[in-house]
Design a protein around this motif. Structure first.
Motif, PDB file in Angstrom:
ATOM      1  N   GLY A 173     -14.502  17.215 -33.603  1.00 38.78           N
ATOM      2  CA  GLY A 173     -13.332  16.938 -32.782  1.00 38.78           C
ATOM      3  C   GLY A 173     -13.574  15.860 -31.742  1.00 38.78           C
ATOM      4  N   VAL A 174     -14.788  15.303 -31.726  1.00 43.79           N
ATOM      5  CA  VAL A 174     -15.146  14.248 -30.770  1.00 43.79           C
ATOM      6  C   VAL A 174     -15.372  12.957 -31.535  1.00 43.79           C
ATOM      7  N   ARG A 175     -14.778  11.867 -31.079  1.00 43.17           N
ATOM      8  CA  ARG A 175     -14.979  10.560 -31.697  1.00 43.17           C
ATOM      9  C   ARG A 175     -15.910   9.734 -30.822  1.00 43.17           C
ATOM     10  N   LEU A 176     -16.913   9.127 -31.465  1.00 36.83           N
ATOM     11  CA  LEU A 176     -17.932   8.364 -30.751  1.00 36.83           C
ATOM     12  C   LEU A 176     -17.721   6.875 -30.980  1.00 36.83           C
ATOM     13  N   TYR A 177     -17.792   6.115 -29.907  1.00 32.42           N
ATOM     14  CA  TYR A 177     -17.598   4.669 -29.979  1.00 32.42           C
ATOM     15  C   TYR A 177     -18.692   3.971 -29.176  1.00 32.42           C
ATOM     16  N   ASP A 309       1.584  14.114 -30.902  1.00 34.38           N
ATOM     17  CA  ASP A 309       1.488  15.561 -30.719  1.00 34.38           C
ATOM     18  C   ASP A 309       0.052  15.972 -30.400  1.00 34.38           C
ATOM     19  N   VAL A 310      -0.588  15.181 -29.516  1.00 31.56           N
ATOM     20  CA  VAL A 310      -1.949  15.479 -29.088  1.00 31.56           C
ATOM     21  C   VAL A 310      -1.901  16.431 -27.901  1.00 31.56           C
ATOM     22  N   ARG A 311      -2.673  17.505 -27.969  1.00 35.47           N
ATOM     23  CA  ARG A 311      -2.688  18.478 -26.892  1.00 35.47           C
ATOM     24  C   ARG A 311      -3.632  18.048 -25.780  1.00 35.47           C
ATOM     25  N   THR A 312      -3.284  18.424 -24.563  1.00 34.69           N
ATOM     26  CA  THR A 312      -4.144  18.135 -23.423  1.00 34.69           C
ATOM     27  C   THR A 312      -5.092  19.295 -23.150  1.00 34.69           C
ATOM     28  N   TYR A 313      -5.208  20.227 -24.092  1.00 29.86           N
ATOM     29  CA  TYR A 313      -6.131  21.349 -23.967  1.00 29.86           C
ATOM     30  C   TYR A 313      -6.721  21.614 -25.340  1.00 29.86           C
ATOM     31  N   HIS A 314      -7.765  22.432 -25.398  1.00 32.07           N
ATOM     32  CA  HIS A 314      -8.418  22.780 -26.660  1.00 32.07           C
ATOM     33  C   HIS A 314      -8.680  24.277 -26.679  1.00 32.07           C
ATOM     34  N   LEU A 315      -8.255  24.929 -27.752  1.00 31.65           N
ATOM     35  CA  LEU A 315      -8.573  26.337 -27.967  1.00 31.65           C
ATOM     36  C   LEU A 315      -9.894  26.444 -28.707  1.00 31.65           C
ATOM     37  N   PRO A 316     -10.630  27.534 -28.520  1.00 29.73           N
ATOM     38  CA  PRO A 316     -11.846  27.707 -29.317  1.00 29.73           C
ATOM     39  C   PRO A 316     -11.522  27.663 -30.800  1.00 29.73           C
ATOM     40  N   ALA A 317     -12.427  27.078 -31.577  1.00 33.29           N
ATOM     41  CA  ALA A 317     -12.166  26.929 -33.007  1.00 33.29           C
ATOM     42  C   ALA A 317     -12.012  28.275 -33.694  1.00 33.29           C
ATOM     43  N   ARG A 318     -12.670  29.308 -33.146  1.00 35.48           N
ATOM     44  CA  ARG A 318     -12.591  30.638 -33.760  1.00 35.48           C
ATOM     45  C   ARG A 318     -11.605  31.537 -33.023  1.00 35.48           C
TER      46      ARG A 318
END
Length: 351
Positions: A173-177, A309-318
């Motif tokens: 879920g993280v993009r590296l540049y 539709d990008v969220r400004t929060y993240h839920l745990p994947a599980r």
């Protein structure tokens, strides 16, 4: 070392002109994972090498099997891009990253994976406590680590160590540049809590073959990248606060300078040739520019989040989305608002 817990594992190794290290690396990985009870794969990402690295990787695949996966990039994109390519193509539930110069030791992989699974973490980062490098690499790295810890709030001793173990669902879920691979723990902190990030002391060996790709020039790039990391960690969803803070500061300084000059003018002093006049005007203009930049950035940010539709929060994947199959609690028949239980009616009236 044998782990009691195991999961499908992907080991990502970016390589650039490491022809002498390919075969020993693959052998050491197999020795380290000889007792690993889960399935695993080794992704060797060639970052546009100009030597025989690609050929050596293909020879290793023929010698050891199809779980050794060559990933040749079309040209040299840099370590971060090579690492991202390997992460994108990894199929395991747990992803390990490490350098291809044999300074990281694969013997540490089972121990780090076991801790990640046992403590239910999202990242276990390696710490080269006994680092086998010269002072030209140690001193800038030490300074950079202290600066990164201070600005990001992620308390690790060694950000530059490539030996790291991630949960795939989080790191994907993280993009590296750019040169951002050294800031992965900080980027990960935008997806998960710092309490789910830990570090573990790992073995570090001196380089015995090939040449180092690191130099003092990377220190300056680290500083520039750190500014970007700090901005995205704190202000990606509210850029107006960042630019507004700067604009307000410059505006106040310019305003104070102009107020002081106004007093001087009232007292009969000449202010036309005073440097403070030009500096104050410049600060006010910078303040206005920062404020308008903040407004434009806020508009772009909201357009980005709403259009995609990008969220400004993240839920745990599980995270269990409780309620998807559960019914709402409904009032009992003949009792408005489920009065017997002190419920709330459909109109929001308290019983």
């Amino acid at each position: 070392m044998t782990t009691q817990l195991a999961a499908p594992l992907s080991i990502v190794v970016p390589m650039f002109n490491e022809q002498e290290n390919v075969s020993p690396l693959v052998e050491r990985v197999h020795d380290a994972l000889a007792d690993y009870t889960g399935a695993w794969e080794l992704l060797l990402v060639d970052d546009g090498s100009s030597d025989a690295t690609v050929a050596r990787i293909r020879e290793a695949r023929e010698a050891f099997g199809s779980h050794v996966r060559p990933i040749p990039l079309t040209r040299n994109f840099g370590q971060t891009a090579a690492m991202q390519a390997g992460i994108d193509l990894a199929r395991g539930e747990v992803i390990v990253t490490m350098d291809g110069d044999l300074q990281n030791d694969p013997i540490d992989i089972p121990r780090l994976v076991d801790r990640l699974l046992r403590e239910d973490l999202d990242l276990v980062a390696g710490w080269r406590r006994d680092r086998k490098d010269n002072w030209l690499r140690k001193v800038p790295s030490w300074l950079a680590n202290r600066l990164i810890r201070r600005l990001t709030g992620v308390n690790l001793h060694d950000y530059g160590c490539s030996m790291k173990v991630f949960r795939a669902e989080v790191i994907k879920g993280v993009r590296l540049y750019g040169e951002m691979h050294r800031f992965i723990p900080a980027w990960l902190a935008t997806q998960t809590a710092p309490s789910r990030i830990a570090e573990e002391v790992v073995t570090h060996h001196p380089r015995t073959a090939g040449t180092s790709k690191y130099g003092l020039s990377r220190t300056f790039r680290v500083i520039i990248d750190l500014i970007s990391v700090y901005f995205f960690m704190r202000f990606s969803a509210r850029p107006a606060h960042f630019f507004g803070l700067l604009g307000t500061g410059f505006g106040l300084l310019g305003g104070l300078g102009m107020f002081y000059l106004l007093i001087e003018k009232i007292l009969g002093h000449d202010i036309g040739d005073r440097p403070l006049l030009l500096v104050s005007i410049l600060f006010i203009l910078i303040g206005v520019q920062m404020l308008t930049t903040g407004v434009l950035s806020e508009m772009l940010s909201r357009t980005y989040y709403e259009s995609r539709d990008v969220r400004t929060y993240h839920l745990p994947a599980r995270f269990d989305l409780a309620g998807e199959n559960d019914a709402f609690r409904m009032p009992s028949a003949g009792k408005r608002g489920n009065e017997a239980d002190g419920g709330v009616s459909a109109h929001g009236d308290r019983a």
